[in-house]
Design a protein around this motif. Structure first.
Motif, short mmCIF file in Angstrom:
data_model
loop_
_atom_site.label_atom_id
_atom_site.label_comp_id
_atom_site.label_asym_id
_atom_site.label_seq_id
_atom_site.Cartn_x
_atom_site.Cartn_y
_atom_site.Cartn_z
N GLY A 199 -44.93 -39.19 5.82
CA GLY A 199 -43.97 -40.03 6.55
C GLY A 199 -42.97 -39.16 7.31
N SER A 200 -42.72 -39.51 8.57
CA SER A 200 -41.86 -38.68 9.43
C SER A 200 -40.40 -38.68 8.99
CB SER A 200 -41.97 -39.14 10.88
OG SER A 200 -41.55 -40.50 10.99
N GLU A 201 -40.01 -39.72 8.18
CA GLU A 201 -38.61 -39.78 7.76
C GLU A 201 -38.31 -38.85 6.59
OE1 GLU A 201 -37.66 -43.84 6.97
OE2 GLU A 201 -37.48 -44.35 9.09
N MET A 202 -39.34 -38.35 5.96
CA MET A 202 -39.15 -37.42 4.84
C MET A 202 -38.78 -36.03 5.35
SD MET A 202 -41.94 -38.08 1.87
CE MET A 202 -41.96 -39.56 0.89
N ASP A 203 -37.98 -35.32 4.55
CA ASP A 203 -37.63 -33.93 4.85
C ASP A 203 -38.56 -33.05 4.02
OD1 ASP A 203 -36.56 -31.53 5.48
OD2 ASP A 203 -34.57 -31.89 4.65
N ILE A 204 -39.72 -32.72 4.60
CA ILE A 204 -40.72 -31.90 3.91
C ILE A 204 -40.57 -30.45 4.38
CG2 ILE A 204 -43.17 -31.49 3.49
CD1 ILE A 204 -42.23 -34.07 2.29
N ARG A 205 -40.51 -29.54 3.43
CA ARG A 205 -40.41 -28.12 3.77
C ARG A 205 -41.53 -27.36 3.07
NH1 ARG A 205 -33.80 -27.39 2.93
NH2 ARG A 205 -33.24 -29.21 4.22
N VAL A 206 -41.96 -26.28 3.75
CA VAL A 206 -43.07 -25.46 3.22
C VAL A 206 -42.60 -24.02 3.12
CG1 VAL A 206 -45.43 -24.67 3.59
CG2 VAL A 206 -44.78 -27.00 4.25
N HIS A 207 -42.93 -23.40 2.00
CA HIS A 207 -42.62 -21.97 1.82
C HIS A 207 -43.90 -21.22 1.48
CE1 HIS A 207 -40.57 -18.29 0.78
NE2 HIS A 207 -41.20 -18.28 -0.39
N ILE A 208 -44.18 -20.18 2.24
CA ILE A 208 -45.35 -19.34 1.98
C ILE A 208 -44.87 -18.07 1.31
CG2 ILE A 208 -47.26 -18.05 3.00
CD1 ILE A 208 -47.32 -20.12 5.26
N ASP A 209 -45.38 -17.80 0.15
CA ASP A 209 -45.02 -16.59 -0.58
C ASP A 209 -45.48 -15.36 0.18
OD1 ASP A 209 -45.39 -14.33 -2.59
OD2 ASP A 209 -44.30 -15.82 -3.79
N THR A 212 -42.40 -28.85 -0.58
CA THR A 212 -41.31 -29.48 -1.31
C THR A 212 -40.70 -30.60 -0.49
OG1 THR A 212 -39.75 -27.84 -0.44
CG2 THR A 212 -40.70 -27.41 -2.62
N ARG A 213 -40.15 -31.58 -1.23
CA ARG A 213 -39.45 -32.70 -0.61
C ARG A 213 -37.96 -32.52 -0.89
NH1 ARG A 213 -39.84 -38.94 -2.80
NH2 ARG A 213 -38.48 -39.91 -1.25
N VAL A 214 -37.14 -32.61 0.14
CA VAL A 214 -35.71 -32.38 0.00
C VAL A 214 -34.97 -33.69 0.30
CG1 VAL A 214 -33.72 -31.04 0.79
CG2 VAL A 214 -35.97 -29.97 0.68
N LYS A 227 -28.73 -38.83 -10.61
CA LYS A 227 -28.55 -38.46 -12.02
C LYS A 227 -29.87 -38.38 -12.77
CE LYS A 227 -23.81 -40.13 -12.53
NZ LYS A 227 -22.89 -41.11 -13.15
N GLN A 228 -30.94 -38.94 -12.23
CA GLN A 228 -32.26 -38.82 -12.85
C GLN A 228 -32.78 -37.38 -12.77
OE1 GLN A 228 -35.00 -41.73 -11.26
NE2 GLN A 228 -33.35 -43.18 -10.83
N TYR A 229 -32.25 -36.63 -11.78
CA TYR A 229 -32.76 -35.27 -11.55
C TYR A 229 -31.73 -34.19 -11.89
CZ TYR A 229 -35.86 -38.12 -8.66
OH TYR A 229 -36.73 -39.09 -8.23
N LYS A 230 -30.42 -34.59 -11.91
CA LYS A 230 -29.36 -33.60 -12.13
C LYS A 230 -28.25 -34.25 -12.95
CE LYS A 230 -26.73 -30.17 -9.45
NZ LYS A 230 -26.39 -29.72 -8.09
N ALA A 231 -27.70 -33.50 -13.91
CA ALA A 231 -26.72 -34.06 -14.85
C ALA A 231 -25.47 -34.56 -14.15
CB ALA A 231 -26.36 -33.02 -15.91
N ASP A 263 -37.89 -31.46 -5.00
CA ASP A 263 -39.03 -31.60 -5.92
C ASP A 263 -40.32 -31.30 -5.18
OD1 ASP A 263 -38.24 -33.94 -4.54
OD2 ASP A 263 -39.65 -35.12 -5.70
N GLU A 264 -41.24 -30.71 -5.87
CA GLU A 264 -42.50 -30.27 -5.25
C GLU A 264 -43.43 -31.46 -5.07
OE1 GLU A 264 -45.93 -26.84 -5.98
OE2 GLU A 264 -44.02 -26.75 -7.04
N VAL A 265 -44.17 -31.45 -3.96
CA VAL A 265 -45.15 -32.50 -3.67
C VAL A 265 -46.52 -31.86 -3.52
CG1 VAL A 265 -43.47 -34.02 -2.58
CG2 VAL A 265 -44.71 -32.35 -1.17
N PRO A 266 -47.58 -32.62 -3.71
CA PRO A 266 -48.93 -32.04 -3.59
C PRO A 266 -49.21 -31.56 -2.17
CG PRO A 266 -48.98 -34.19 -4.68
CD PRO A 266 -47.61 -34.04 -4.10
N PRO A 267 -49.98 -30.47 -2.02
CA PRO A 267 -50.39 -30.02 -0.69
C PRO A 267 -51.20 -31.10 0.01
CG PRO A 267 -50.87 -28.36 -2.35
CD PRO A 267 -50.52 -29.61 -3.10
#
Length: 540
Positions: free
Chosen positions: A46-56, A65-67, A89-93, A103-107
């Motif tokens: 989806g174009s509204e998602m902020d998807i980022r890719v990191h290559i080691d 990853t989804r930001v 709060k589900q992801y951070k105290a 959070d990571e998303v499948p390739p």
């Protein structure tokens, strides 16, 4: 094609190969790959998602990853890329506004269209990086000489291979009779480097005057070391040139150093410029002396410099006229370019005729206005009197110093001159008022009645009209159009009004109208005096 099924190290190898071929940073290629994969993932998730890719950088593994950004409840707009504090709060105290939840998303599987799109993104980013690299490399070489190899000719323009880029030598930047074939070596001057949409454009020249200056710098070590300086250059490319030099070491002759032993140094430059004849001239701070040098080989009898108009008159012997002007005006044109002045050349006979005409005109003025005989009028002109005002208001001692004039004669001459001037002023006032000139114009300090009459004839009839005039409109001036200086006639030029006088009169009118605060003018004048005292340029 799934990214996980590909050989992960192949990404790094491809990036390394492309970077080496294009001579750019491998990280730029990998960043382009990350961007292209992120775009492909957005089309999947989806174009509204902020998807980022990191290559080691070591393993080549691509992480998707989804930001999402934490925002206040009332500011939540994009549910795909934002979340509230409560949701976070589900992801951070203890989440805070502005925090990012990652959070990571499948390739994703790259289909044919997505893979083609990713390839285009990578190629575009690589091209942009290559253009930036070329621009950064060549922008600092502007104003220097560069060696290259002719690649091809396009519509009369020469495309030159200059190592990590291409330069263009336009047809008007070539020396007239030059022709080149592919693979010919060529030496050019880097005239300009511009960043354009199709990449950096490197413009070369062989006709620019600075090309010759740079060639001398290469051939003459004293110029490179700063002992000798090139002050001015003028060229008629492929035909003739003049170069002005000065030495900062009294033991070194600047002209001899540039010529070299048996002309070796200058001949090297001449050879590069296809036989262009070069006159090497010693530069001098005195304008007249420098001009005499610049007009070599012609001899100069006299120089008259008009500082305000930046114009100079040169008198030469009759037999030297053609030599001073040169073939098709070449010699005087180059001398004008070298000195930055307009040069009028006349023979001694022409100058003598002009002086005789001026002498006769002033003599007639004195005969008619002062009712004296011709011999007496000629005597006044010979003593340097040019107009009636000088006779009327000069100290009587100056008239008494002329042989044959006693105190009574001097008083009579001055009385007649004043009467004549007063009569002229009376007629000028009547004429100006008949033309519609307002009395307020006569009150401007510096404006005489004949001046007001001249203004009225040109439509300047009120104080407001006068206050809107520019100084050059009144005093005249010079403008440069297409490299040629043109004369602008001033409304009061015939009254010998200078630009400074015109500026003062216009400013006086503006103060009288209340357009300008006189206290501000005084402050500016004080600041200008302080700058002048400190050796600075006056502030505008």
């Amino acid at each position: 094609m799934a990214i996980t099924s590909a050989n992960q190290l192949e990404l790094l190898q491809t990036a390394e190969a492309v970077a080496r071929e294009k001579m750019i940073d491998p990280d730029l290629v990998i960043e382009a790959m990350e961007d292209s994969l992120a775009r492909a993932a957005k089309s999947r998730y989806g174009s509204e998602m902020d998807i980022r890719v990191h290559i080691d950088r070591k393993t080549g593994r691509a992480t998707f990853t989804r930001v999402r950004t934490v925002v206040a409840d009332e500011e939540l707009e994009n549910y795909q890329a934002e979340l509230t504090v409560k949701q976070a709060k589900q992801y951070k105290a203890e989440p805070e506004i502005g925090d990012e939840i990652i959070d990571e998303v499948p390739p994703v599987d790259l289909g044919r269209i997505a893979a083609q799109s990713a390839k285009q993104v990578i190629l575009q980013r690589v091209r942009e990086a290559e253009r930036d690299r070329q621009y950064e490399e060549f922008k600092d070489r502007k104003g220097t000489i560069i060696n290259g190899v002719v690649k091809r000719e396009e519509y009369g323009n020469i495309i030159v291979d200059i190592g990590r880029g291409e330069g263009i030598l336009r047809r008007n930047e070539k020396i007239g009779r030059e022709s080149y074939r592919p693979s010919d070596r060529i030496r050019c001057y880097v005239k300009d480097v511009r960043r354009e949409t199709r990449g950096p454009q490197i413009f070369l020249s062989r006709t620019d005057p600075q090309f010759m200056a740079e060639l001398f710098k290469m051939e003459v070590p004293e110029i490179y070391d700063g002992i000798i300086e090139i002050k001015a250059v003028a060229r008629d490319p492929g035909s003739r040139a003049k170069i002005a030099v000065i030495s900062y070491d009294n033991s070194i002759d600047p002209v001899g150093a540039c010529v070299g032993m048996r002309g070796s140094r200058v001949q090297a430059v001449v050879g590069e410029l296809q036989g262009e004849k070069i006159d090497i001239i010693p530069w001098n701070e005195d304008t007249a002396t420098f001009l005499v040098n610049a007009l070599q080989p012609a001899e100069v009898s006299k120089v008259v410099f008009d500082e305000e108009a930046q114009k100079i008159e040169v008198v030469v012997p009759d037999e030297q006229l053609s030599l001073a002007i040169g073939r098709r005006g070449q010699n005087v044109r180059l001398a004008s370019q070298l000195t930055g002045l307009d040069i009028d050349i006349m023979t001694e006979a022409e100058e003598s005729s002009r002086r005789q005409a001026e002498f006769a005109e002033r003599t007639k003025l004195f005969v008619d206005a002062l009712d004296i005989d011709e011999f007496f009028a000629q005597l006044l002109v010979a003593e340097g009197f040019a107009n009636l005002e000088e006779v009327a208001y000069v100290e009587s001692d100056e008239l008494l110093s002329i042989e044959g004039i006693d105190e009574g004669t001097a008083e009579e001459l001055q009385a007649r001159a004043r009467d004549y001037i007063e009569e002229l002023n009376r007629k000028a006032i009547e004429s100006a008022r008949a033309l519609g000139a307002e009395d307020s114009l006569f009150e401007v300090e510096g404006l005489t009645a004949p001046m007001v009459e001249a203004l009225a004839k040109d439509g300047v009839k009120t104080l407001e009209d006068f206050a809107t005039c520019a100084d050059w409109e009144l005093a005249g001036g010079w403008t440069t159009v297409d490299g040629k200086r043109q004369k602008d006639d001033g409304l009061l030029e015939s009254f010998d009004v200078s630009l400074e006088d015109a500026q003062n009169m216009v400013m006086t009118a503006r103060v009288q109208l209340g357009w300008v605060d006189p206290t501000e003018l005084e402050a500016q004048a004080d600041a200008a005096e302080e700058d002048a005292a400190e050796g600075e340029e006056p502030k505008a």
